[in-house]
Motif scaffolding. Structure first.
Motif, PDB file in Angstrom:
ATOM      1  N   UNK A 103      19.441   9.208  11.698  1.00 21.60           N
ATOM      2  CA  UNK A 103      20.393   9.934  10.850  1.00 21.60           C
ATOM      3  C   UNK A 103      19.870  10.003   9.423  1.00 21.60           C
ATOM      4  N   UNK A 104      19.378   8.864   8.932  1.00 21.88           N
ATOM      5  CA  UNK A 104      18.816   8.842   7.592  1.00 21.88           C
ATOM      6  C   UNK A 104      17.600   9.738   7.467  1.00 21.88           C
ATOM      7  N   UNK A 105      16.772   9.780   8.517  1.00 24.04           N
ATOM      8  CA  UNK A 105      15.584  10.629   8.483  1.00 24.04           C
ATOM      9  C   UNK A 105      15.983  12.109   8.372  1.00 24.04           C
ATOM     10  N   UNK A 106      17.000  12.502   9.136  1.00 20.81           N
ATOM     11  CA  UNK A 106      17.455  13.890   9.053  1.00 20.81           C
ATOM     12  C   UNK A 106      18.028  14.203   7.676  1.00 20.81           C
ATOM     13  N   UNK A 107      18.873  13.326   7.158  1.00 23.03           N
ATOM     14  CA  UNK A 107      19.475  13.556   5.848  1.00 23.03           C
ATOM     15  C   UNK A 107      18.414  13.610   4.746  1.00 23.03           C
ATOM     16  N   UNK A 108      17.419  12.738   4.865  1.00 19.70           N
ATOM     17  CA  UNK A 108      16.347  12.730   3.864  1.00 19.70           C
ATOM     18  C   UNK A 108      15.548  14.029   3.922  1.00 19.70           C
ATOM     19  N   UNK A 109      15.235  14.502   5.111  1.00 22.50           N
ATOM     20  CA  UNK A 109      14.529  15.772   5.246  1.00 22.50           C
ATOM     21  C   UNK A 109      15.367  16.922   4.683  1.00 22.50           C
TER      22      UNK A 109
ATOM     23  N   UNK B 208       0.841  -1.193   0.000  1.00 20.40           N
ATOM     24  CA  UNK B 208       0.000   0.000   0.000  1.00 20.40           C
ATOM     25  C   UNK B 208       0.878   1.245   0.000  1.00 20.40           C
ATOM     26  N   UNK B 209       1.974   1.185   0.752  1.00 22.25           N
ATOM     27  CA  UNK B 209       2.930   2.291   0.748  1.00 22.25           C
ATOM     28  C   UNK B 209       3.571   2.487  -0.613  1.00 22.25           C
ATOM     29  N   UNK B 210       3.862   1.381  -1.295  1.00 20.49           N
ATOM     30  CA  UNK B 210       4.435   1.469  -2.641  1.00 20.49           C
ATOM     31  C   UNK B 210       3.471   2.184  -3.585  1.00 20.49           C
ATOM     32  N   UNK B 211       2.202   1.771  -3.548  1.00 17.69           N
ATOM     33  CA  UNK B 211       1.205   2.399  -4.420  1.00 17.69           C
ATOM     34  C   UNK B 211       1.058   3.885  -4.105  1.00 17.69           C
ATOM     35  N   UNK B 212       1.094   4.225  -2.819  1.00 20.07           N
ATOM     36  CA  UNK B 212       0.978   5.630  -2.430  1.00 20.07           C
ATOM     37  C   UNK B 212       2.187   6.432  -2.897  1.00 20.07           C
ATOM     38  N   UNK B 213       3.383   5.875  -2.714  1.00 26.31           N
ATOM     39  CA  UNK B 213       4.600   6.586  -3.108  1.00 26.31           C
ATOM     40  C   UNK B 213       4.686   6.751  -4.619  1.00 26.31           C
ATOM     41  N   UNK B 214       4.161   5.782  -5.368  1.00 29.58           N
ATOM     42  CA  UNK B 214       4.181   5.850  -6.825  1.00 29.58           C
ATOM     43  C   UNK B 214       2.926   6.504  -7.383  1.00 29.58           C
TER      44      UNK B 214
ATOM     45  N   UNK C  37       8.325  14.181  -0.008  1.00 30.28           N
ATOM     46  CA  UNK C  37       8.634  12.841  -0.517  1.00 30.28           C
ATOM     47  C   UNK C  37       8.728  11.814   0.602  1.00 30.28           C
ATOM     48  N   UNK C  38       8.802  12.280   1.832  1.00 26.43           N
ATOM     49  CA  UNK C  38       8.961  11.371   2.975  1.00 26.43           C
ATOM     50  C   UNK C  38       7.638  11.016   3.635  1.00 26.43           C
ATOM     51  N   UNK C  39       6.531  11.446   3.066  1.00 31.14           N
ATOM     52  CA  UNK C  39       5.248  11.269   3.732  1.00 31.14           C
ATOM     53  C   UNK C  39       4.915   9.801   3.977  1.00 31.14           C
ATOM     54  N   UNK C  40       5.198   8.931   3.009  1.00 30.05           N
ATOM     55  CA  UNK C  40       4.816   7.518   3.170  1.00 30.05           C
ATOM     56  C   UNK C  40       5.641   6.834   4.260  1.00 30.05           C
ATOM     57  N   UNK C  41       6.999   6.841   4.189  1.00 26.57           N
ATOM     58  CA  UNK C  41       7.739   6.206   5.291  1.00 26.57           C
ATOM     59  C   UNK C  41       7.495   6.870   6.637  1.00 26.57           C
ATOM     60  N   UNK C  42       7.271   8.195   6.622  1.00 29.72           N
ATOM     61  CA  UNK C  42       6.973   8.886   7.885  1.00 29.72           C
ATOM     62  C   UNK C  42       5.631   8.437   8.439  1.00 29.72           C
ATOM     63  N   UNK C  43       4.658   8.204   7.552  1.00 29.98           N
ATOM     64  CA  UNK C  43       3.345   7.729   8.007  1.00 29.98           C
ATOM     65  C   UNK C  43       3.457   6.325   8.592  1.00 29.98           C
ATOM     66  N   UNK C  44       4.264   5.474   7.968  1.00 30.15           N
ATOM     67  CA  UNK C  44       4.466   4.126   8.514  1.00 30.15           C
ATOM     68  C   UNK C  44       5.085   4.197   9.903  1.00 30.15           C
ATOM     69  N   UNK C  45       6.074   5.060  10.050  1.00 34.60           N
ATOM     70  CA  UNK C  45       6.733   5.212  11.347  1.00 34.60           C
ATOM     71  C   UNK C  45       5.764   5.773  12.384  1.00 34.60           C
TER      72      UNK C  45
END
Length: 475
Positions: free
Chosen positions: A269-275, A145-151, A282-290
């Motif tokens: 660390x990855x979350x900060x670098x990605x932000x 579901x996250x894949x479909x949302x991100x794409x 672009x981080x909405x999907x992994x952030x929503x999962x977290x």
């Protein structure tokens, strides 16, 4: 995506699914307590009766898993237990592949590949598949579901609703999706009637899974809140860790045991670098999962439910995604940032190698656990099929020290009377005991149980043994 990349992904998909089937065939493991109960409930449905949700120490029901278990029992008969484990291994493969696709869509292909490797290397995720837990299918649905949302593709609410019939965590994720979809649709050029239909669709998506769950409870038990009430009561009876005060410490411990400390340390660390370099949109999907996983985990503490590592599987995968970007995000960077990031990642890779060394004992523990599961199942089936035990079942019920082997026996002996001596001891029938030290620890004791249930009644005689189990009978 280039034709070469599509071919690589297709080859990886075939390899992952083939590996799942091979591991399933070689390990020969069997479902856990909860999953065996779902198989029993599915068979009860096929037999025209309501599932025994209110049986002694029965686990929480998951509506879609009961339907799946019923289908597997209908098609494969008693081998439905092995079919369920195969389904979970295939779901595990789908979860790993979905992690790659989600990571590739958000962070880039190399970061996605490393995140998938982190997930595949988790001993906890592998054990959930080997024991037929509901988690692998649930996680596969959530991640895709996250894949479909991100794409930006259709089908997100369908997968989330299905996931919501497996685990309640998906209810929160569906709510987050609905809010995000509403936010995006505010400025869409569609007419008012179209927007009203979309709003109605979001409401249905949010409430359909919890509604069907409650309806199932209501039909079977007469209490729409049976699942949550029974789960809380059972957690209290078994002395499980409960309460909001245990949430912070358990979060750190459980995440570290699921994805290993190096991955957990790399994730922020990855979350900060990605932000910093990708941007929050672009981080909405992994952030929503977290966020969705953390919200649910905190909710279990507030509601007084058991605080278990399995309740953090969704944020654990999100952390793998961020950790993958922390190490290989430089492949998407340029110039001096790329060079500095590359050198830093090389140093961090040393930490990762140490983490893999730490992981090795965990994988060894998984293989040992699989051997124990197989030995227990073989012992149980051989003992229950023994003519002396079969004769004893004509005299009274079959009982175990605790509830732990009850659903396994119910699955093998469909029409037998089966119970636990921790609930009630009988003066006739067959009593089963564990012989090995590990078997005694696993099946002879449970929180709140009198240890005397492991002592044979002098009026019973020993009539059969098989592997780690033995049986006494009195007629």
């Amino acid at each position: 995506m280039s034709r070469f990349s599509r071919r690589v992904e297709l080859a990886a998909t075939v390899l992952a699914l083939a590996a799942a089937v091979l591991v399933w065939a070689l390990t020969r493991t069997y479902p856990n307590y909860d999953s065996y109960y779902h198989l029993v409930w599915g068979r009860e449905l096929l037999g025209g009766s309501l599932p025994s949700f209110e049986a002694y120490a029965a686990p929480t029901q998951h509506p879609l898993y009961i339907a799946v278990a019923a289908l597997l029992g209908l098609v494969f008969g008693e081998s439905g237990d092995r079919a369920l484990v195969l389904l979970c291994f295939l779901a595990h493969a789908a979860m790993v592949l979905g992690t790659y696709r989600l990571g590739a869509a958000v962070f880039g292909r190399w970061s996605g590949a490393l995140a998938a490797l982190f997930v595949a290397a988790s001993a906890s995720f592998l054990l959930y598949a080997a024991r037929g837990y509901v988690d692998p299918p649930f996680l596969a649905l959530v991640i895709w579901a996250g894949v479909l949302a991100a794409e930006d593709r259709r089908g997100v609410p369908v997968l989330l609703v299905l996931a919501g019939l497996l685990r309640p965590e998906a209810w929160v994720l569906t709510g987050l999706w609905a809010v995000g979809d509403w936010w995006r649709g505010r400025t869409s050029p569609s007419g008012e009637s179209s927007k009203r239909r979309e709003a109605a669709g979001r409401v249905v998506a949010v409430f359909i899974a919890p509604g069907l769950w409650a309806l199932t409870d209501l039909i079977v038990t007469g209490n729409a809140a049976h699942s949550i009430q029974a789960t809380s009561t059972l957690a209290e009876e078994l002395g499980r860790v409960r309460g909001i005060q245990h949430v912070p410490g358990s979060f750190v411990t459980f995440i570290g045991s699921t994805v290993r400390p190096p991955v957990a340390l790399l994730a922020p660390i990855g979350a900060y670098l990605a932000w910093r370099f990708i941007g929050w949109r672009r981080l909405l999907v992994p952030a929503a999962l977290l966020a969705g996983g953390i919200i649910t985990f905190v909710g279990t503490g507030i509601l007084g439910l058991s605080i278990l590592p399995r309740y953090l599987t969704v944020p654990a995968i999100a952390m793998c995604l961020f950790a993958g970007y922390a190490l290989l995000g430089f492949t998407e960077a340029e110039g001096r940032v790329r060079a500095l990031w590359l050198r830093t990642s090389a140093g961090a890779a040393v930490v990762g190698a140490i983490g893999m060394l730490i992981l090795a004992p965990s994988l060894t523990n998984v293989t040992e656990e699989m051997r124990f599961i197989r030995a227990t199942h073989d012992s149980l089936v051989a003992l229950l099929d023994d003519p002396e035990v079969q004769a004893g079942l004509e005299c009274g019920p079959l009982t175990f020290p605790t509830y732990r082997l009850v659903p396994d026996a119910k699955w093998h002996l469909e029409d037998a009377r089966i119970g636990a001596r921790s609930a009630k001891r009988r003066d006739r029938g067959v009593e089963v005991f564990a012989l090995s030290q590990k078997g005694l620890r696993r099946y002879g004791f449970a929180d709140g149980t009198n240890p005397a249930v492991n002592l044979p009644n002098p009026a019973f005689e020993r009539v059969a043994s098989a592997g780690i189990l033995t049986a006494y009978r009195r007629c």
